[in-house]
Design an enzyme around this catalytic site. Structure first.
Site, PDB file in Angstrom:
ATOM      1  N   GLY A 120      -3.902   6.332   6.583  1.00  0.00           N
ATOM      2  CA  GLY A 120      -4.378   7.291   8.377  1.00  0.00           C
ATOM      3  C   GLY A 120      -4.769   8.172   8.146  1.00  0.00           C
ATOM      4  N   TYR A 174      -6.126  11.772 -12.963  1.00  0.00           N
ATOM      5  CA  TYR A 174      -6.816  10.664 -11.926  1.00  0.00           C
ATOM      6  C   TYR A 174      -7.307   9.345 -12.670  1.00  0.00           C
ATOM      7  CZ  TYR A 174      -9.405   9.501  -7.063  1.00  0.00           C
ATOM      8  OH  TYR A 174      -9.976   9.282  -6.431  1.00  0.00           O
ATOM      9  N   ALA A 213      -5.624   7.101 -14.330  1.00  0.00           N
ATOM     10  CA  ALA A 213      -4.722   5.927 -13.409  1.00  0.00           C
ATOM     11  C   ALA A 213      -5.662   4.834 -12.490  1.00  0.00           C
ATOM     12  CB  ALA A 213      -4.574   7.111 -12.077  1.00  0.00           C
ATOM     13  N   LYS A 214      -6.887   5.803 -12.508  1.00  0.00           N
ATOM     14  CA  LYS A 214      -8.067   4.143 -11.981  1.00  0.00           C
ATOM     15  C   LYS A 214      -8.285   3.449 -12.629  1.00  0.00           C
ATOM     16  CE  LYS A 214      -8.116   6.793  -7.863  1.00  0.00           C
ATOM     17  NZ  LYS A 214      -7.723   5.917  -6.077  1.00  0.00           N
ATOM     18  N   ASP A 238       6.202   8.572   1.653  1.00  0.00           N
ATOM     19  CA  ASP A 238       6.506   9.089  -0.060  1.00  0.00           C
ATOM     20  C   ASP A 238       5.551   8.178   0.054  1.00  0.00           C
ATOM     21  OD1 ASP A 238       6.074  10.253  -2.049  1.00  0.00           O
ATOM     22  OD2 ASP A 238       6.966  11.741  -1.416  1.00  0.00           O
ATOM     23  N   LEU A 239       5.196   7.558  -1.247  1.00  0.00           N
ATOM     24  CA  LEU A 239       4.770   6.651  -2.513  1.00  0.00           C
ATOM     25  C   LEU A 239       5.402   6.815  -3.356  1.00  0.00           C
ATOM     26  CD1 LEU A 239       1.075   5.521  -1.746  1.00  0.00           C
ATOM     27  CD2 LEU A 239       3.118   4.328  -0.397  1.00  0.00           C
TER      28      LEU A 239
END
Length: 255
Positions: free
Chosen positions: A21, A162, A165-166, A70-71
């Site tokens: 979005g 982060y 995670a990446k 919501d993921l």
């Protein structure tokens, strides 16, 4: 600026995009719609998502399907993937784009913060792939495109949860590629450099920092969300039929 290339096999394809979005995701939603694909996108922010769908419908006469989700809620994520397939047919292109790059200091990270970070930035990539894989098998194949980031490659100091995670997304990409390849499902990753979205402008971009970063790129143009679209379309299309388990770095040559 949207890419000029046309991928004929994407016309009519059922595409699902997470985080579609705003930012890079919004550019991807528009890019696939301009290819004639049937696009469903997942996001949690109503205002920009509805505005995007309205604009695309006004310009193209067709509307992407916005699925508010919501993921972090895996059952809701599975339900949205099912709605996308119900509306457009089995999903054959999945773009796991959603992310939240909140800055954080090592000493401030709690167990709850860590788990929430992974629940946004890593966990949904697997469960969305799990949800669409059976439909891709029925369709005879598909393409899963996972967004990672160059942040973990440049030792970025301000977001360790982060970057963990990446980095994990790359391992997930390779594992899924090995498992799903016999069913002609390709799984690849894209690692963007510093793409200047509205969020980046509001929170972190300064004229000096941006100029210094661009000066280290081989191509010394500021990267915009549209600059990610062409690479994703290529990976989604049969132009990349034998390309899987790879990470493509799109950073203007910074690395």
């Amino acid at each position: 600026m949207m890419p000029s290339a046309r991928f004929a096999d994407l016309e009519g394809a059922s595409v699902l995009i997470t985080g579609g979005g705003s930012g890079i995701g919004a550019a991807l939603t528009e890019g696939f719609m301009r290819q004639g694909a049937k696009v469903a996108f997942i996001d949690i922010a109503d205002k920009p998502s509805i505005a995007l769908a309205d604009r695309i419908e006004e310009e193209l006469g067709r509307r992407p399907l916005y699925l508010r989700t919501d993921l972090r809620d895996i059952e809701a994520l599975r339900a949205s993937a099912a709605k996308a397939a119900e509306a457009h047919g089995d999903v054959t292109v999945l773009v796991n784009n959603a992310a939240w790059d909140e800055r954080h200091a090592v000493e401030d990270v709690t167990v709850e913060f860590w788990d929430n970070n992974q629940a946004i930035n890593l966990r949904p990539h697997f469960f969305t792939a799990q949800a669409v894989a059976p439909g891709m098998k029925r369709a005879g194949g598909g393409s899963i495109i996972n967004f990672t980031s160059t942040s973990y490659l440049i030792n970025h100091p301000d977001l360790p949860a982060y970057t963990a995670a990446k980095a994990g997304i790359l391992g997930l990409t390779k594992g899924l590629a090995g498992k799903l390849g016999p069913d002609r499902i390709r799984v690849n990753a894209i690692a963007p450099g510093w793409v200047i979205t509205e969020r980046q402008k509001q929170l972190w971009v300064t004229e000096q920092a941006l100029a210094a970063h661009v000066a280290k790129q081989c191509i010394r143009d500021v990267m915009r969300p549209d600059d990610m679209v062409g690479t994703v379309l290529f990976l989604a299309s049969d132009a990349s039929r034998m390309l899987t388990a790879q990470m493509l770095i799109v950073d203007g040559g910074f690395l």
